[in-house]
Design an enzyme around this catalytic site. Sequence first.
Site, PDB file in Angstrom:
ATOM      1  N   GLU A  63      -8.170  -6.150   5.027  1.00 23.78           N
ATOM      2  CA  GLU A  63      -8.050  -5.710   3.634  1.00 23.78           C
ATOM      3  C   GLU A  63      -6.851  -6.363   2.945  1.00 23.78           C
ATOM      4  O   GLU A  63      -6.917  -6.702   1.764  1.00 23.78           O
ATOM      5  CB  GLU A  63      -7.884  -4.176   3.599  1.00 23.78           C
TER       6      GLU A  63
ATOM      7  N   ARG B  23     -11.991  14.343   9.373  1.00 20.39           N
ATOM      8  CA  ARG B  23     -12.770  14.737   8.188  1.00 20.39           C
ATOM      9  C   ARG B  23     -14.195  15.115   8.602  1.00 20.39           C
ATOM     10  O   ARG B  23     -14.769  14.475   9.485  1.00 20.39           O
ATOM     11  CB  ARG B  23     -12.845  13.595   7.178  1.00 20.39           C
TER      12      ARG B  23
ATOM     13  N   ARG C 252      -2.614  -2.161  -3.339  1.00 18.42           N
ATOM     14  CA  ARG C 252      -3.859  -1.436  -3.089  1.00 18.42           C
ATOM     15  C   ARG C 252      -3.829  -0.174  -3.949  1.00 18.42           C
ATOM     16  O   ARG C 252      -2.854   0.577  -3.930  1.00 18.42           O
ATOM     17  CB  ARG C 252      -3.947  -1.040  -1.620  1.00 18.42           C
TER      18      ARG C 252
ATOM     19  N   ASN D 282       0.869  -1.185   0.000  1.00 24.96           N
ATOM     20  CA  ASN D 282       0.000   0.000   0.000  1.00 24.96           C
ATOM     21  C   ASN D 282       0.899   1.226   0.000  1.00 24.96           C
ATOM     22  O   ASN D 282       1.467   1.585   1.028  1.00 24.96           O
ATOM     23  CB  ASN D 282      -0.885  -0.037   1.247  1.00 24.96           C
TER      24      ASN D 282
ATOM     25  N   HIS E  10     -12.966   2.295   0.865  1.00 25.58           N
ATOM     26  CA  HIS E  10     -12.962   1.149   1.800  1.00 25.58           C
ATOM     27  C   HIS E  10     -13.598  -0.093   1.185  1.00 25.58           C
ATOM     28  O   HIS E  10     -14.021  -1.001   1.908  1.00 25.58           O
ATOM     29  CB  HIS E  10     -13.754   1.441   3.096  1.00 25.58           C
TER      30      HIS E  10
END
Length: 399
Positions: free
Chosen positions: A382, A238, A90, A7, A180
């Site tokens: 993941e 956020r 990813r 990633n 996600h």
Amino acid sequence: MKILVINCGSSSLKYQLIDMDGEKELAKGLCDRVGIDGKIKASTADGRKVKFDVDMPDHTAAFYEVKKLITEGDLKVIDSLDEIAAIGHRVVQGGALFKESVLVDEKVKEGIASLNDLAPLHNPAHIQGINAAQEVFGKDKPEVAVFDNAFHSTMPPKAYIYPFPYEYYEKYQVRKYGAHGTSHRYVSTRLNEINPDYKKVIVCHLGNGSSITAIKDGKVIDTSMGLTPLDGFIMGSRCGAVDPSAVTYIMEKENMTPAECSTMMNKKSGFLGVSGVSSDMRDVEIAAADGNERAQLALDIFYYQVPKIIAGYIVALQGLDALVFTAGISENGANVRQGICDQLEFMGIKIDREKNDGLRGKETQLNTPDSKADIWLIPTNEELMIARDTKRIVESLGK
Ligand code: AMP
């Protein structure tokens, strides 16, 4: 078969080496501050750990560090890179181009690069990571791209079109893509193994970044993140969904550029912005318990917004068979799961307080026997999902 999962961010490279015989993690680590003042943290599944500073001018240098870490010295887990069958990357933004994971070739790289505008912090870094991996592992090592929003590609236009003038969708592909997706796919795949009769499912991925997804018959019909991971509800730093006019108003008043405004909404808002304490929900909870009113307000917003989205998705699904909690906040925070489910109880969705209390990170069914929908905690993974896709694609090459 061993798969290396990568990633890459603009100044970081996270890796995990997974042995697919038994789906066991062998080693993982983070090469951080690539191109700045390089810092590495790495560990093996059997408990060996290192932390050190090293100059990594670019992602290629970071890959050489990963190579050293896994094949030499205290953290060695394999004898040579030849043992690694393939690399799974990813990739944050697959736009409407990539609806599933693919073997990387020049055309795929061009496709990922063509979406740079939609993910300016991520997609260019993924390309750098793919090129660097080719340099270190050789061109013959298969690389697979696994897209973070591919799972959401089944959404219907009524869920993903923003009601702007249609030309902006046509000209710039501005629409909801979600994020996600790999986590939501892992969790819904696992749920399907547990009980294939769950047809209407809501997955709450609540972590540092959070998103909620409505899944019908295994296919996403709506998700709370949008064009970018900023949409949805209050997160660590956020803001989630707000009136768009509030954004332009603040920009005018504060004389902000679009980039400054984006930083404000992504990095200075959410739990951090409202509480002024921290982006970490645990810190906010401690402050609220100490009487900090803004910290309490941040929590109140969370417990108000999350159940509202779940309720909206129950309407979108026209029912609910299973509600699933996953990722840092809701895998570890028993109080968080309880607080959300308390708001749903009037609809007959009931969590078993005793089963839930103190439970952390363990796959568990949490509803009471008389609950109208089942409730589950399913830890996400993941990296394993990326490794499974990579393995499947690599195996299909030999056929
Ligand atoms: P993730 O993004 O999935 O790695 O989740 C990380 C986030 O989980 C951290 O930033 C924390 O805010 C949150 N977290 C971890 N443990 C707890 C807990 N017990 N209660 C609430 N939040 C937690």
